[in-house]
Design a protein around this motif. Sequence first.
Motif, PDB file in Angstrom:
ATOM      1  N   LEU A  66      -9.341 -24.785  25.151  1.00 16.71           N
ATOM      2  CA  LEU A  66      -9.600 -26.035  25.869  1.00 16.71           C
ATOM      3  C   LEU A  66     -10.936 -25.981  26.600  1.00 16.71           C
ATOM      4  CD1 LEU A  66      -8.320 -28.796  26.517  1.00 16.71           C
ATOM      5  CD2 LEU A  66      -7.399 -27.764  28.594  1.00 16.71           C
ATOM      6  N   LEU A  67     -11.273 -24.847  27.180  1.00 15.94           N
ATOM      7  CA  LEU A  67     -12.564 -24.694  27.849  1.00 15.94           C
ATOM      8  C   LEU A  67     -13.717 -24.807  26.852  1.00 15.94           C
ATOM      9  CD1 LEU A  67     -11.798 -21.774  30.345  1.00 15.94           C
ATOM     10  CD2 LEU A  67     -12.195 -24.191  30.900  1.00 15.94           C
ATOM     11  N   ILE A  68     -13.536 -24.236  25.668  1.00 14.43           N
ATOM     12  CA  ILE A  68     -14.552 -24.361  24.623  1.00 14.43           C
ATOM     13  C   ILE A  68     -14.734 -25.828  24.240  1.00 14.43           C
ATOM     14  CG2 ILE A  68     -15.068 -23.845  22.198  1.00 14.43           C
ATOM     15  CD1 ILE A  68     -13.644 -21.159  22.602  1.00 14.43           C
ATOM     16  N   LEU A  69     -13.624 -26.539  24.077  1.00 17.80           N
ATOM     17  CA  LEU A  69     -13.679 -27.963  23.754  1.00 17.80           C
ATOM     18  C   LEU A  69     -14.421 -28.738  24.832  1.00 17.80           C
ATOM     19  CD1 LEU A  69     -12.795 -30.557  22.247  1.00 17.80           C
ATOM     20  CD2 LEU A  69     -10.610 -30.403  23.481  1.00 17.80           C
ATOM     21  N   PHE A  70     -14.080 -28.488  26.082  1.00 19.21           N
ATOM     22  CA  PHE A  70     -14.678 -29.223  27.202  1.00 19.21           C
ATOM     23  C   PHE A  70     -16.180 -28.933  27.300  1.00 19.21           C
ATOM     24  CE2 PHE A  70     -15.725 -29.652  31.753  1.00 19.21           C
ATOM     25  CZ  PHE A  70     -15.344 -30.965  31.951  1.00 19.21           C
ATOM     26  N   SER A  92      -9.034 -38.312  24.719  1.00 17.82           N
ATOM     27  CA  SER A  92      -8.216 -37.265  24.093  1.00 17.82           C
ATOM     28  C   SER A  92      -8.353 -35.943  24.844  1.00 17.82           C
ATOM     29  CB  SER A  92      -8.626 -37.071  22.630  1.00 17.82           C
ATOM     30  OG  SER A  92      -8.427 -38.257  21.891  1.00 17.82           O
ATOM     31  N   ILE A  93      -9.573 -35.599  25.249  1.00 18.03           N
ATOM     32  CA  ILE A  93      -9.785 -34.357  26.003  1.00 18.03           C
ATOM     33  C   ILE A  93      -9.033 -34.406  27.329  1.00 18.03           C
ATOM     34  CG2 ILE A  93     -11.506 -32.974  27.229  1.00 18.03           C
ATOM     35  CD1 ILE A  93     -13.500 -33.735  25.025  1.00 18.03           C
ATOM     36  N   VAL A  94      -9.132 -35.537  28.024  1.00 22.17           N
ATOM     37  CA  VAL A  94      -8.430 -35.689  29.311  1.00 22.17           C
ATOM     38  C   VAL A  94      -6.921 -35.542  29.120  1.00 22.17           C
ATOM     39  CG1 VAL A  94      -7.870 -37.317  31.156  1.00 22.17           C
ATOM     40  CG2 VAL A  94     -10.226 -37.111  30.349  1.00 22.17           C
ATOM     41  N   LEU A  95      -6.386 -36.121  28.052  1.00 22.34           N
ATOM     42  CA  LEU A  95      -4.950 -36.030  27.794  1.00 22.34           C
ATOM     43  C   LEU A  95      -4.527 -34.601  27.476  1.00 22.34           C
ATOM     44  CD1 LEU A  95      -4.342 -39.299  25.728  1.00 22.34           C
ATOM     45  CD2 LEU A  95      -3.699 -38.839  28.097  1.00 22.34           C
ATOM     46  N   PHE A  96      -5.361 -33.874  26.733  1.00 24.82           N
ATOM     47  CA  PHE A  96      -5.031 -32.478  26.443  1.00 24.82           C
ATOM     48  C   PHE A  96      -5.100 -31.622  27.708  1.00 24.82           C
ATOM     49  CE2 PHE A  96      -5.837 -33.342  21.850  1.00 24.82           C
ATOM     50  CZ  PHE A  96      -4.638 -32.829  21.377  1.00 24.82           C
ATOM     51  N   VAL A  97      -6.048 -31.926  28.591  1.00 27.19           N
ATOM     52  CA  VAL A  97      -6.088 -31.230  29.885  1.00 27.19           C
ATOM     53  C   VAL A  97      -4.810 -31.506  30.667  1.00 27.19           C
ATOM     54  CG1 VAL A  97      -7.265 -31.126  32.109  1.00 27.19           C
ATOM     55  CG2 VAL A  97      -8.610 -31.215  30.006  1.00 27.19           C
ATOM     56  N   ARG A  98      -4.371 -32.750  30.615  1.00 32.16           N
ATOM     57  CA  ARG A  98      -3.115 -33.128  31.289  1.00 32.16           C
ATOM     58  C   ARG A  98      -1.934 -32.344  30.720  1.00 32.16           C
ATOM     59  NH1 ARG A  98       1.113 -33.780  33.027  1.00 32.16           N
ATOM     60  NH2 ARG A  98       2.199 -35.663  33.745  1.00 32.16           N
ATOM     61  N   ILE A  99      -1.893 -32.164  29.416  1.00 30.10           N
ATOM     62  CA  ILE A  99      -0.811 -31.407  28.778  1.00 30.10           C
ATOM     63  C   ILE A  99      -0.838 -29.953  29.234  1.00 30.10           C
ATOM     64  CG2 ILE A  99       0.015 -30.499  26.572  1.00 30.10           C
ATOM     65  CD1 ILE A  99      -0.861 -33.106  25.276  1.00 30.10           C
ATOM     66  N   SER A 132      -3.067 -25.637  20.170  1.00 30.53           N
ATOM     67  CA  SER A 132      -4.352 -25.022  19.828  1.00 30.53           C
ATOM     68  C   SER A 132      -4.935 -25.605  18.545  1.00 30.53           C
ATOM     69  CB  SER A 132      -4.196 -23.503  19.689  1.00 30.53           C
ATOM     70  OG  SER A 132      -4.047 -22.896  20.949  1.00 30.53           O
ATOM     71  N   VAL A 133      -4.081 -25.898  17.574  1.00 32.03           N
ATOM     72  CA  VAL A 133      -4.545 -26.525  16.330  1.00 32.03           C
ATOM     73  C   VAL A 133      -5.190 -27.872  16.635  1.00 32.03           C
ATOM     74  CG1 VAL A 133      -3.792 -27.570  14.159  1.00 32.03           C
ATOM     75  CG2 VAL A 133      -2.903 -25.339  14.835  1.00 32.03           C
ATOM     76  N   SER A 134      -4.530 -28.671  17.460  1.00 31.37           N
ATOM     77  CA  SER A 134      -5.054 -29.992  17.808  1.00 31.37           C
ATOM     78  C   SER A 134      -6.370 -29.880  18.570  1.00 31.37           C
ATOM     79  CB  SER A 134      -4.030 -30.756  18.651  1.00 31.37           C
ATOM     80  OG  SER A 134      -2.858 -31.016  17.910  1.00 31.37           O
ATOM     81  N   ILE A 135      -6.487 -28.891  19.434  1.00 30.90           N
ATOM     82  CA  ILE A 135      -7.731 -28.690  20.189  1.00 30.90           C
ATOM     83  C   ILE A 135      -8.885 -28.362  19.252  1.00 30.90           C
ATOM     84  CG2 ILE A 135      -8.884 -27.137  21.816  1.00 30.90           C
ATOM     85  CD1 ILE A 135      -6.249 -27.005  23.364  1.00 30.90           C
ATOM     86  N   ILE A 136      -8.636 -27.520  18.256  1.00 28.32           N
ATOM     87  CA  ILE A 136      -9.689 -27.163  17.294  1.00 28.32           C
ATOM     88  C   ILE A 136     -10.097 -28.380  16.476  1.00 28.32           C
ATOM     89  CG2 ILE A 136     -10.207 -25.792  15.238  1.00 28.32           C
ATOM     90  CD1 ILE A 136      -8.451 -23.575  16.418  1.00 28.32           C
ATOM     91  N   PHE A 137      -9.127 -29.169  16.040  1.00 31.30           N
ATOM     92  CA  PHE A 137      -9.461 -30.389  15.297  1.00 31.30           C
ATOM     93  C   PHE A 137     -10.230 -31.370  16.183  1.00 31.30           C
ATOM     94  CE2 PHE A 137      -6.350 -29.250  11.988  1.00 31.30           C
ATOM     95  CZ  PHE A 137      -7.044 -29.671  10.863  1.00 31.30           C
ATOM     96  N   LEU A 138      -9.831 -31.496  17.435  1.00 26.82           N
ATOM     97  CA  LEU A 138     -10.537 -32.404  18.340  1.00 26.82           C
ATOM     98  C   LEU A 138     -11.964 -31.917  18.578  1.00 26.82           C
ATOM     99  CD1 LEU A 138     -10.604 -34.857  20.159  1.00 26.82           C
ATOM    100  CD2 LEU A 138      -9.521 -33.493  21.966  1.00 26.82           C
TER     101      LEU A 138
END
Length: 271
Positions: free
Chosen positions: A225-229, A202-209, A171-177
């Motif tokens: 992740l949905l907010i990021l996307f 990076s977004i695609v890789l986080f979705v994969r994770i 979640s920390v990484s998603i917020i930074f991204l």
Amino acid sequence: MTKQKNELIFSLIFFFFSSFFFLSIVSSLFIDNFGDLLDIFLRPNNIFIQLSRILLFIAICILIYLIQSNAREDSRKRIYMALYGISVFLSLLLISILSSPKDNNLDGILDIYDLDNSYLVVNNLKKLIIDSFVFIYFITIPLLVFFHKKNIFNNNHFYKTYIKEAAPSLSVSIIFLFGYCIRIYDFYNLFSMIDFVLSLVSIVLFVRIVFSLRSTITFYNIVNLLILFFGFILIVFCSYLLEQFDLYYANVFFYTIGLLYWFFNILIEKA
């Protein structure tokens, strides 16, 4: 405080302010009377900068309280970590206050001394350094850890000793991204295209994770992740609207949320 409560608090903060940011973009795009709304948020000394300072001040107050509450207990590591956090957050707060431009005087100063080019160079260099650090430590390293930890990191003494404990959570990484993705995407500019590709990959890789960890993933990971996307798509399609603003103020605000979230995760580990 537990990690679950920490995740809840910062995920709610992230959800609230990202939604507010999206609303201001959509309102400025479709409602004429809200044309100046983004200007209120993204001008020098704007709401995002003030909110960043408020979050830093609150974090300092919480750390002072933790030091006092743990003073009689055998929690030296936690106290030292809290003192370190106070020094870092206080420094960032003072730097933010002392380096903030004045709305009315900045343009005049630059015109009088003919420092426009120098100011832009220094400002862009500062952004480049901060963005590069954020992308390497809070986005690239977590991705490498996930995809290659069995082959590289598990037996690496440096990683186990210095990085593992301070590695950011998903979640920390998603917020930074998310903070990193807030920029103008000009598809006729090489550097902008590089930013676009890095953000998208990076977004695609986080979705994969998230899909690979679906048995242990939390509700807040999915929402973040949905907010990021959604935010990435909105910013890409509204770049023509956002190009008149300095989006780095929004970057700094969401970097601040991610930084505090990351630090309090480490502090909880020290408990």
